[in-house]
Design a protein around this motif. Structure first.
Motif, PDB file in Angstrom:
ATOM      1  N   ALA A   1       5.820  14.763   8.903  1.00 17.38           N
ATOM      2  CA  ALA A   1       6.073  16.145   9.292  1.00 17.38           C
ATOM      3  C   ALA A   1       5.032  16.920  10.237  1.00 17.38           C
ATOM      4  CB  ALA A   1       7.000  16.966   8.179  1.00 17.38           C
ATOM      5  N   GLY A   2       5.147  17.677  11.002  1.00 15.18           N
ATOM      6  CA  GLY A   2       4.245  18.423  11.806  1.00 15.18           C
ATOM      7  C   GLY A   2       4.707  20.006  12.070  1.00 15.18           C
ATOM      8  N   ASP A   3       3.745  20.595  12.635  1.00 16.34           N
ATOM      9  CA  ASP A   3       3.915  22.150  12.631  1.00 16.34           C
ATOM     10  C   ASP A   3       4.473  22.370  14.288  1.00 16.34           C
ATOM     11  OD1 ASP A   3       1.497  21.840  13.651  1.00 16.34           O
ATOM     12  OD2 ASP A   3       0.557  23.571  12.671  1.00 16.34           O
ATOM     13  N   THR A   4       4.783  21.402  15.035  1.00 16.04           N
ATOM     14  CA  THR A   4       5.104  21.595  16.454  1.00 16.04           C
ATOM     15  C   THR A   4       6.687  21.517  16.571  1.00 16.04           C
ATOM     16  OG1 THR A   4       4.895  19.152  16.756  1.00 16.04           O
ATOM     17  CG2 THR A   4       2.967  20.708  17.055  1.00 16.04           C
ATOM     18  N   HIS A   5       7.083  22.095  17.751  1.00 19.82           N
ATOM     19  CA  HIS A   5       8.598  22.020  18.253  1.00 19.82           C
ATOM     20  C   HIS A   5       9.472  22.438  17.124  1.00 19.82           C
ATOM     21  CE1 HIS A   5       6.418  18.618  20.289  1.00 19.82           C
ATOM     22  NE2 HIS A   5       7.072  19.038  21.251  1.00 19.82           N
ATOM     23  N   GLY A   6       9.079  23.423  16.379  1.00 17.39           N
ATOM     24  CA  GLY A   6       9.942  24.455  15.486  1.00 17.39           C
ATOM     25  C   GLY A   6       9.824  23.864  14.069  1.00 17.39           C
ATOM     26  N   SER A   7       8.982  22.621  13.848  1.00 16.40           N
ATOM     27  CA  SER A   7       9.156  22.299  12.401  1.00 16.40           C
ATOM     28  C   SER A   7       7.788  22.673  11.979  1.00 16.40           C
ATOM     29  CB  SER A   7       9.019  20.872  12.671  1.00 16.40           C
ATOM     30  OG  SER A   7       9.834  19.910  13.150  1.00 16.40           O
TER      31      SER A   7
ATOM     32  N   GLN B   1      -0.920  20.599  13.071  1.00 20.58           N
ATOM     33  CA  GLN B   1      -1.205  19.849  11.794  1.00 20.58           C
ATOM     34  C   GLN B   1       0.001  18.777  11.506  1.00 20.58           C
ATOM     35  OE1 GLN B   1      -2.339  22.584   8.584  1.00 20.58           O
ATOM     36  NE2 GLN B   1      -1.630  24.170   9.995  1.00 20.58           N
ATOM     37  N   THR B   2      -0.326  17.650  11.220  1.00 21.58           N
ATOM     38  CA  THR B   2       0.564  16.642  10.926  1.00 21.58           C
ATOM     39  C   THR B   2       0.368  16.098   9.417  1.00 21.58           C
ATOM     40  OG1 THR B   2      -0.708  14.862  11.981  1.00 21.58           O
ATOM     41  CG2 THR B   2       0.947  15.963  13.272  1.00 21.58           C
ATOM     42  N   ALA B   3       1.549  15.521   8.849  1.00 24.38           N
ATOM     43  CA  ALA B   3       1.236  14.883   7.608  1.00 24.38           C
ATOM     44  C   ALA B   3       2.011  13.842   7.590  1.00 24.38           C
ATOM     45  CB  ALA B   3       1.277  15.914   6.394  1.00 24.38           C
ATOM     46  N   GLN B   4       1.671  12.556   6.707  1.00 23.40           N
ATOM     47  CA  GLN B   4       2.622  11.657   6.489  1.00 23.40           C
ATOM     48  C   GLN B   4       2.394  10.959   5.254  1.00 23.40           C
ATOM     49  OE1 GLN B   4       1.872   9.074   9.778  1.00 23.40           O
ATOM     50  NE2 GLN B   4       0.021   8.224   9.060  1.00 23.40           N
ATOM     51  N   ILE B   5       3.549  10.705   4.517  1.00 24.45           N
ATOM     52  CA  ILE B   5       3.276   9.622   3.404  1.00 24.45           C
ATOM     53  C   ILE B   5       4.209   8.674   3.341  1.00 24.45           C
ATOM     54  CG2 ILE B   5       4.726  11.163   1.906  1.00 24.45           C
ATOM     55  CD1 ILE B   5       2.978  10.937  -0.424  1.00 24.45           C
ATOM     56  N   GLY B   6       3.924   7.270   2.873  1.00 17.18           N
ATOM     57  CA  GLY B   6       4.739   6.295   2.647  1.00 17.18           C
ATOM     58  C   GLY B   6       4.600   4.876   1.943  1.00 17.18           C
ATOM     59  N   LEU B   7       5.270   4.150   2.193  1.00 22.26           N
ATOM     60  CA  LEU B   7       4.932   2.708   1.435  1.00 22.26           C
ATOM     61  C   LEU B   7       4.914   1.902   2.725  1.00 22.26           C
ATOM     62  CD1 LEU B   7       7.550   2.919  -1.580  1.00 22.26           C
ATOM     63  CD2 LEU B   7       4.911   3.206  -1.563  1.00 22.26           C
ATOM     64  N   SER B   8       3.880   0.629   2.651  1.00 26.31           N
ATOM     65  CA  SER B   8       4.314  -0.479   3.325  1.00 26.31           C
ATOM     66  C   SER B   8       3.791  -1.655   2.609  1.00 26.31           C
ATOM     67  CB  SER B   8       2.823  -0.270   4.707  1.00 26.31           C
ATOM     68  OG  SER B   8       1.737  -0.143   4.069  1.00 26.31           O
ATOM     69  N   ALA B   9       4.570  -2.891   3.142  1.00 20.01           N
ATOM     70  CA  ALA B   9       4.436  -3.746   2.640  1.00 20.01           C
ATOM     71  C   ALA B   9       4.465  -5.049   3.732  1.00 20.01           C
ATOM     72  CB  ALA B   9       5.360  -4.197   1.766  1.00 20.01           C
ATOM     73  N   SER B  10       3.769  -6.386   3.698  1.00 18.99           N
ATOM     74  CA  SER B  10       3.792  -7.320   4.500  1.00 18.99           C
ATOM     75  C   SER B  10       3.747  -8.561   3.495  1.00 18.99           C
ATOM     76  CB  SER B  10       2.629  -7.378   5.383  1.00 18.99           C
ATOM     77  OG  SER B  10       2.750  -8.547   6.235  1.00 18.99           O
ATOM     78  N   TRP B  11       4.725  -9.511   3.934  1.00 19.36           N
ATOM     79  CA  TRP B  11       5.137 -10.532   3.029  1.00 19.36           C
ATOM     80  C   TRP B  11       5.180 -11.887   3.983  1.00 19.36           C
ATOM     81  CZ3 TRP B  11      10.477 -11.722   0.197  1.00 19.36           C
ATOM     82  CH2 TRP B  11      10.086 -12.922  -0.711  1.00 19.36           C
TER      83      TRP B  11
ATOM     84  N   ALA C   1       0.846  -1.272  -0.189  1.00 13.84           N
ATOM     85  CA  ALA C   1      -0.100   0.013   0.161  1.00 13.84           C
ATOM     86  C   ALA C   1       1.016   1.118   0.067  1.00 13.84           C
ATOM     87  CB  ALA C   1      -1.029  -0.136   1.339  1.00 13.84           C
ATOM     88  N   ILE C   2       0.430   2.189  -0.647  1.00 17.91           N
ATOM     89  CA  ILE C   2       0.799   3.465  -0.540  1.00 17.91           C
ATOM     90  C   ILE C   2      -0.115   4.291   0.564  1.00 17.91           C
ATOM     91  CG2 ILE C   2       1.406   5.797  -1.730  1.00 17.91           C
ATOM     92  CD1 ILE C   2       1.912   4.203  -4.219  1.00 17.91           C
ATOM     93  N   THR C   3       0.469   5.068   1.536  1.00 18.35           N
ATOM     94  CA  THR C   3      -0.257   5.448   2.806  1.00 18.35           C
ATOM     95  C   THR C   3      -0.323   6.887   2.663  1.00 18.35           C
ATOM     96  OG1 THR C   3       1.300   5.041   4.488  1.00 18.35           O
ATOM     97  CG2 THR C   3      -0.246   3.359   4.103  1.00 18.35           C
ATOM     98  N   GLY C   4      -0.892   7.721   2.844  1.00 16.82           N
ATOM     99  CA  GLY C   4      -0.947   9.090   3.073  1.00 16.82           C
ATOM    100  C   GLY C   4      -2.002   9.473   4.271  1.00 16.82           C
ATOM    101  N   ALA C   5      -1.730  10.562   5.113  1.00 19.22           N
ATOM    102  CA  ALA C   5      -2.605  11.042   5.898  1.00 19.22           C
ATOM    103  C   ALA C   5      -2.278  12.647   6.281  1.00 19.22           C
ATOM    104  CB  ALA C   5      -2.538  10.228   7.343  1.00 19.22           C
ATOM    105  N   TYR C   6      -3.178  13.316   6.605  1.00 19.45           N
ATOM    106  CA  TYR C   6      -3.159  14.835   7.010  1.00 19.45           C
ATOM    107  C   TYR C   6      -4.075  14.864   8.182  1.00 19.45           C
ATOM    108  CZ  TYR C   6      -3.677  19.698   7.424  1.00 19.45           C
ATOM    109  OH  TYR C   6      -3.940  20.846   7.780  1.00 19.45           O
ATOM    110  N   THR C   7      -3.995  15.530   9.255  1.00 25.39           N
ATOM    111  CA  THR C   7      -4.592  15.653  10.580  1.00 25.39           C
ATOM    112  C   THR C   7      -4.298  17.030  10.714  1.00 25.39           C
ATOM    113  OG1 THR C   7      -2.925  15.050  12.152  1.00 25.39           O
ATOM    114  CG2 THR C   7      -4.475  13.382  11.377  1.00 25.39           C
TER     115      THR C   7
END
Length: 516
Positions: free
Chosen positions: A321-327, A123-133, A97-103
Motif C-alpha cells: 500500500a501507498g499514499d498515492t492515488h487516493g490510497s 510513502q509505500t509499505a509492503q509485507i509478505g512471504l516468499s519462497a523458492s523451491w 523469507a518474510i519480507t517487509g519494506a517501507y519507503t
C-alpha cells in the motif's frame, strides 16, 4: 536428454551410481604359523579382561571415560549428525523469507513528470512471504543426503576406530611400564650379584691371591650395570607420562593408579583369531573406508545432477500500500492490497556445461580412489592380523628359549665364581658369565613383555575394543550439557538421535536410517 526426461517421473529419478560394497580380496584363512592359534569367533570383545589384571581393567575404563582424543571423535559424531539434518532440509523450499519494506521518497518539483500540486512525500509499505523451491528432479539433494548420511556413519566408525586404538595404546603402554619395571629389577638384582663379585675380588686381592686388575674389572662391570638404571628409569617416567595423556589425567595421578611394581600381564593360554572375512564385520576402519566410498558415490550423483535442467517453483504472497492515488498506508492489510505471484522456472546449463562435465569426471576419479582405498584397507587389515599372529607365536618361542638360556647363565655365573675362588680360573671367566647373565635376563624381560604386547596388537588388528562403548553415548553428559548451554541442539544430543542402533548381543552396528 528427452529419453531420460520421459523415463523419470517427477522427483522420482536419481542420476549417478547406487552404491554397493566394493569387491575385495579376502583370504579363506590365515597363513599357518608354527604353534598357530585356534580359529573361531572372538570370545570376549573386551579382550583385556583375559589378562586377569585388575589394574589394566581399571586403566582402560578410565581411558574410555576421560580420553580427550576419544571425546573429540565423539563430538565429531554430533557435528556430522547436525550436518545430516541440514542436508535433509534441502528437500524443502531452499529459500524462504518474510519480507517487509517501507519507503518515504521526496519528489523534486524540477523532476521530469512532476505534477503540480501533488504531494511532495510519497510513502509505500509492503509485507509478505516468499519462497523458492528447486524440485529434486534428478536426485541432487537426495544424493547429498546419502553422502552426508555416509559421513555420519563414517564418524561413528571413526569413533569406534579411535576406541580400538585407545584400548590398544593403554594396554601396550601399561605392558611397557611393567616391562621396564622388570628390567629395572633385573638390573638391581645383577647389581647385587656384581657387588658380591667385587667384594670377593677385593678380598682375593687383599690376600695377595690376585692382582688389582680383577678388582678394577669387577668395579667396571658394576658401574656399567649401575649406569643402565637412569636410562631405564627415564624410560619408565616417559611411559607413565604417556599413560597419563591416554587417561586424560595429570602425570602425578599415575603412580598411585599403578601401585607398586608388579609382574607384567600374562597372556591367556587360548586365543581365537577367527577368519579373515570377520575383519569386514569387526574392524571399524574397514567400515569407515566403506562409508567413505559410499559418500563419494553419492557425491558423484550430485555432480551428475548439475548437468541437467533445474526445475524450480517460486512464489510470493503479501500486501502493498501507498499514499498515492487516493490510497493510504492504512490500507496495507486490506484484502484489496494483496499481491500474489507464483510460477515455475527452469535453468539449463549451456555455456558452463564443459566445466560441469569436468567436475563429474573429477568426482568419478575421487569415487574410484575411495574404492581402491577400501580394497587396500581390507588387504592391510589382513596383513596386520597375519603379522600379529606371527609376532605373538614367535614371541612365545623366544621366551621359551630365553628361559632355558637364563637358567644356564645363572648356573654359569655361579660355577665361574666357584672356580675363581678356588683359583682354577681368572676373573675374566666371572666377568664374561656376569655379562652374559645380565644380557640374557634383560632380553628375557623384554621378550616376556613382547608376548602380551603382540597379543594386544593382534586383538587390535582383529578390531576388538570398540565394543566397550555398547550401551553408552559417544559424548559424556558434561560435554553435552555445555554444548546445550551455548546452542539450542533440540533433540540431537539424545543418543537415539545420533547413534547408529545396535542389535543386542551382535558384534556389528546396524545401519542408521534417518527418520524424515
Amino acid at each position: 536428454m528427452f529419453a531420460l526426461l520421459s523415463a523419470c517421473p517427477l522427483a522420482g529419478c536419481m542420476v549417478g551410481p547406487d552404491f554397493s560394497t566394493p569387491p575385495s580380496s579376502i583370504a579363506a584363512s590365515y597363513q599357518p604359523v608354527e604353534g598357530e592359534l585356534p580359529a573361531g569367533a572372538l570370545a570376549d570383545p573386551q579382550w583385556w579382561r583375559g589378562f586377569n589384571d585388575p589394574v589394566l581393567d581399571h586403566l582402560i575404563d578410565l581411558a574410555y571415560r576421560n580420553n580427550l582424543t576419544l571425546q573429540i571423535a565423539g563430538v565429531r559424531v554430533l557435528q556430522a549428525r547436525a550436518q545430516l539434518a541440514a542436508a535433509a532440509g534441502e528437500l524443502y523450499p531452499q529459500q524462504q523469507a518474510i519480507t517487509g519494506a517501507y519507503t518515504d521518497s521526496l519528489q523534486s518539483k524540477n523532476a521530469p513528470g512532476y505534477v503540480p500540486g501533488s504531494q511532495a512525500h510519497i510513502q509505500t509499505a509492503q509485507i509478505g512471504l516468499s519462497a523458492s523451491w528447486e524440485l529434486d528432479f534428478w536426485g541432487k539433494y537426495r544424493r547429498a543426503i546419502q553422502a552426508q548420511d555416509a559421513v555420519f556413519l563414517g564418524s561413528i566408525d571413526a569413533y569406534d576406530a579411535a576406541l580400538v586404538s585407545l584400548t590398544s595404546a593403554v594396554a601396550q603402554t601399561y605392558i611397557a611400564i611393567r616391562t621396564l619395571q622388570q628390567q629395572i629389577a633385573v638390573a638391581q638384582a645383577n647389581i647385587g650379584v656384581q657387588t658380591d663379585s667385587l667384594r670377593i675380588a677385593t678380598v682375593q686381592f687383599n690376600s695377595g691371591q690376585t692382582s688389582q686388575l680383577d678388582v678394577e674389572q669387577a668395579q667396571t662391570q658394576l658401574s656399567l650395570t649401575e649406569a643402565s638404571l637412569p636410562s631405564l628409569k627415564a624410560q619408565l617416567v616417559a611411559q607413565q607420562d604417556a599413560l597419563a595423556v591416554l587417561l586424560g589425567l595429570t602425570p602425578d595421578k599415575i603412580v598411585p593408579l599403578l601401585g607398586p611394581p608388579a609382574p607384567m600381564p600374562i597372556a591367556p593360554a587360548a586365543v581365537a583369531i577367527g577368519i579373515p572375512k570377520d575383519l569386514l564385520r569387526l574392524r571399524p576402519d574397514v567400515k569407515q573406508a566403506e562409508q567413505q566410498a559410499a559418500e563419494q558415490s553419492a557425491m558423484l550423483g550430485v555432480a551428475k545432477a548439475q548437468l541437467y535442467p533445474a526445475f524450480s517453483l517460486s512464489g510470493s504472497f503479501g500486501f502493498e500500500a501507498g499514499d498515492t492515488h487516493g490510497s493510504s498506508l492504512g490500507d496495507l492489510f486490506k484484502w484489496s492490497s494483496h499481491t500474489v505471484s507464483i510460477g515455475p522456472s527452469v535453468q539449463i546449463p549451456i555455456f558452463n556445461y564443459g566445466q560441469l562435465t569436468n567436475q563429474v569426471r573429477a568426482q568419478d576419479a575421487a569415487f574410484e580412489q575411495s574404492i581402491l582405498n577400501y580394497q587396500n584397507v581390507v588387504l592391510q587389515a589382513q596383513q596386520e592380523v597375519q603379522d600379529a599372529i606371527a609376532a605373538y607365536v614367535e614371541a612365545g618361542n623366544t621366551v621359551s628359549r630365553l628361559n632355558a638360556a637364563n637358567a644356564s647363565a645363572q648356573q654359569s655365573t655361579r660355577l665361574a665364581m666357584i672356580r675363581y675362588v678356588d683359583g682354577a680360573s681368572d676373573y675374566t671367566t666371572v666377568l664374561n658369565a656376569e655379562q652374559a647373565q645380565l644380557q640374557v635376563q634383560n632380553s628375557l624381560a623384554q621378550a616376556q613383555g613382547a608376548v602380551p604386547t603382540a597379543l594386544v596388537q593382534l586383538y587390535a588388528a582383529l578390531g576388538g575394543g570398540w565394543q566397550i562403548a555398547q550401551g553408552h553415548d559417544v559424548v559424556p553428559d558434561s560435554i553435552k550439557a555445555d554444548m546445550q548451554k551455548r546452542t539450542n541442539w533440540g533433540g540431537l544430543l539424545t543418543p537415539q538421535a545420533h547413534s547408529a542402533p545396535t542389535t543386542p548381543g551382535a558384534q556389528t552396528r546396524q545401519l542408521y536410517v534417518p527418520s524424515w
